[in-house]
Design a protein around this motif. Structure first.
Motif, PDB file in Angstrom:
ATOM      1  N   GLN A   1       2.604   7.352   7.537  1.00  0.00           N
ATOM      2  CA  GLN A   1       3.375   6.299   7.713  1.00  0.00           C
ATOM      3  C   GLN A   1       4.891   5.852   8.645  1.00  0.00           C
TER       4      GLN A   1
ATOM      5  N   PHE B   1       0.979  -1.090  -0.407  1.00  0.00           N
ATOM      6  CA  PHE B   1       0.445   0.363   0.422  1.00  0.00           C
ATOM      7  C   PHE B   1       1.221   1.192   0.089  1.00  0.00           C
ATOM      8  N   TRP B   2       2.373   1.156   1.144  1.00  0.00           N
ATOM      9  CA  TRP B   2       2.578   2.523   0.758  1.00  0.00           C
ATOM     10  C   TRP B   2       3.239   2.480  -0.271  1.00  0.00           C
TER      11      TRP B   2
ATOM     12  N   LEU C   1       1.447   6.587  -6.752  1.00  0.00           N
ATOM     13  CA  LEU C   1       1.206   7.784  -7.426  1.00  0.00           C
ATOM     14  C   LEU C   1       0.943   8.738  -7.082  1.00  0.00           C
ATOM     15  N   PHE C   2       1.334   9.485  -5.983  1.00  0.00           N
ATOM     16  CA  PHE C   2       1.692  11.183  -5.586  1.00  0.00           C
ATOM     17  C   PHE C   2       2.385  11.518  -5.723  1.00  0.00           C
TER      18      PHE C   2
ATOM     19  N   PHE D   1       1.126  12.716  -1.007  1.00  0.00           N
ATOM     20  CA  PHE D   1       3.134  12.871  -1.020  1.00  0.00           C
ATOM     21  C   PHE D   1       3.477  12.863   0.642  1.00  0.00           C
TER      22      PHE D   1
ATOM     23  N   THR E   1      10.794   4.434   1.310  1.00  0.00           N
ATOM     24  CA  THR E   1      10.021   6.092   0.860  1.00  0.00           C
ATOM     25  C   THR E   1      11.492   7.276   0.221  1.00  0.00           C
TER      26      THR E   1
ATOM     27  N   TYR F   1       0.857   3.705  -2.709  1.00  0.00           N
ATOM     28  CA  TYR F   1       0.634   4.913  -2.377  1.00  0.00           C
ATOM     29  C   TYR F   1       1.677   6.419  -2.898  1.00  0.00           C
ATOM     30  N   GLU F   2       3.156   5.969  -2.780  1.00  0.00           N
ATOM     31  CA  GLU F   2       3.707   6.704  -2.453  1.00  0.00           C
ATOM     32  C   GLU F   2       4.287   7.337  -4.017  1.00  0.00           C
TER      33      GLU F   2
ATOM     34  N   GLY G   1       0.788  11.534   3.245  1.00  0.00           N
ATOM     35  CA  GLY G   1       0.725   9.727   3.302  1.00  0.00           C
ATOM     36  C   GLY G   1       2.743   9.394   4.162  1.00  0.00           C
TER      37      GLY G   1
END
Length: 210
Positions: A180, A20-21, A27-28, A173, A156, A24-25, A176
């Motif tokens: 995190q 997920f993380w 994506l943005f 971003f 990340t 998510y990262e 998130g």
């Protein structure tokens, strides 16, 4: 082959959190807006997401093994904590070579713990076993989450460092990234809290029934 739901949850959650993380990262980081995605691209994205969801369970299993190897097998402080626990009990039956091998010491502790449980009547044993199982399962779940969050947090950081000059880091971003970090820290704090809880529980039970 029977696959119990508890293992799906135990191994799935750390794998899904890690995926997920990263998802998510990226994506943005790519500044992708869901409303601008075409139907064909969305279908491919959903297919990819389903595949990643299925991948989460074996990935979570590997993360669980990394956690167990780090926190239980190779952790040198575990032996120190065990010695402190045994000293609190007082009349703990040590084996003849106590102190020479940390694994043998832990196996002796496990043997004595289960021997005490076997000597309890059915009602007391059922309660103690259920409580012990709950605390231990919670500890392992938090340990796997800690490893999962820690590795994704490192990835990340690597993404930020490698794209610092060229990537348009949006507000989402960084939000998130903050969540995190919070989950990572909470997993650590909760892990040590429940570990202390389990130790205290075992000490009290052993002092009462040894």
């Amino acid at each position: 082959m029977k696959f119990e739901t508890k293992y799906l949850i135990r191994w799935g959650i750390p794998g899904w959190v890690f995926i997920f993380w990263i998802f998510y990262e990226v994506l943005f980081l790519k500044n992708i807006t869901l409303l601008d995605i075409k139907l064909v691209e969305m279908t491919k994205g959903i297919t990819l997401l389903i595949s990643l969801t299925a991948l989460g369970v074996p990935l979570g299993y590997l993360l669980h093994q990394i956690y167990f190897g780090y926190a239980w097998v190779t952790n040198k402080s575990r032996n120190k904590n065990l010695k402190k626990t045994v000293r609190k009990i007082g009349n703990f039956p040590r084996h003849p070579q106590w102190g020479n091998n940390k694994d043998e010491d832990y196996f002796q502790f496990e043997y004595v713990w289960h021997a005490v449980l076997l000597n309890l009547d059915a009602e007391k044993r059922a309660y103690v076993e259920a409580r012990y199982r709950h605390l231990l399962s919670t500890i392992h779940g938090l340990g796997s989450l800690f490893i999962s969050s820690g590795l994704s947090f490192l990835m990340t950081g690597a993404i930020i460092l490698t794209n610092l000059a060229k990537a348009p880091f949006t507000l989402f971003f960084w939000i998130g990234f903050a969540f995190q970090l919070v989950i990572f820290l909470c997993a650590i704090l909760n892990y040590f809290y429940f570990s202390r809880n389990l130790t205290a529980f075992q000490v009290k039970i052993l002092k009462t029934y040894l």
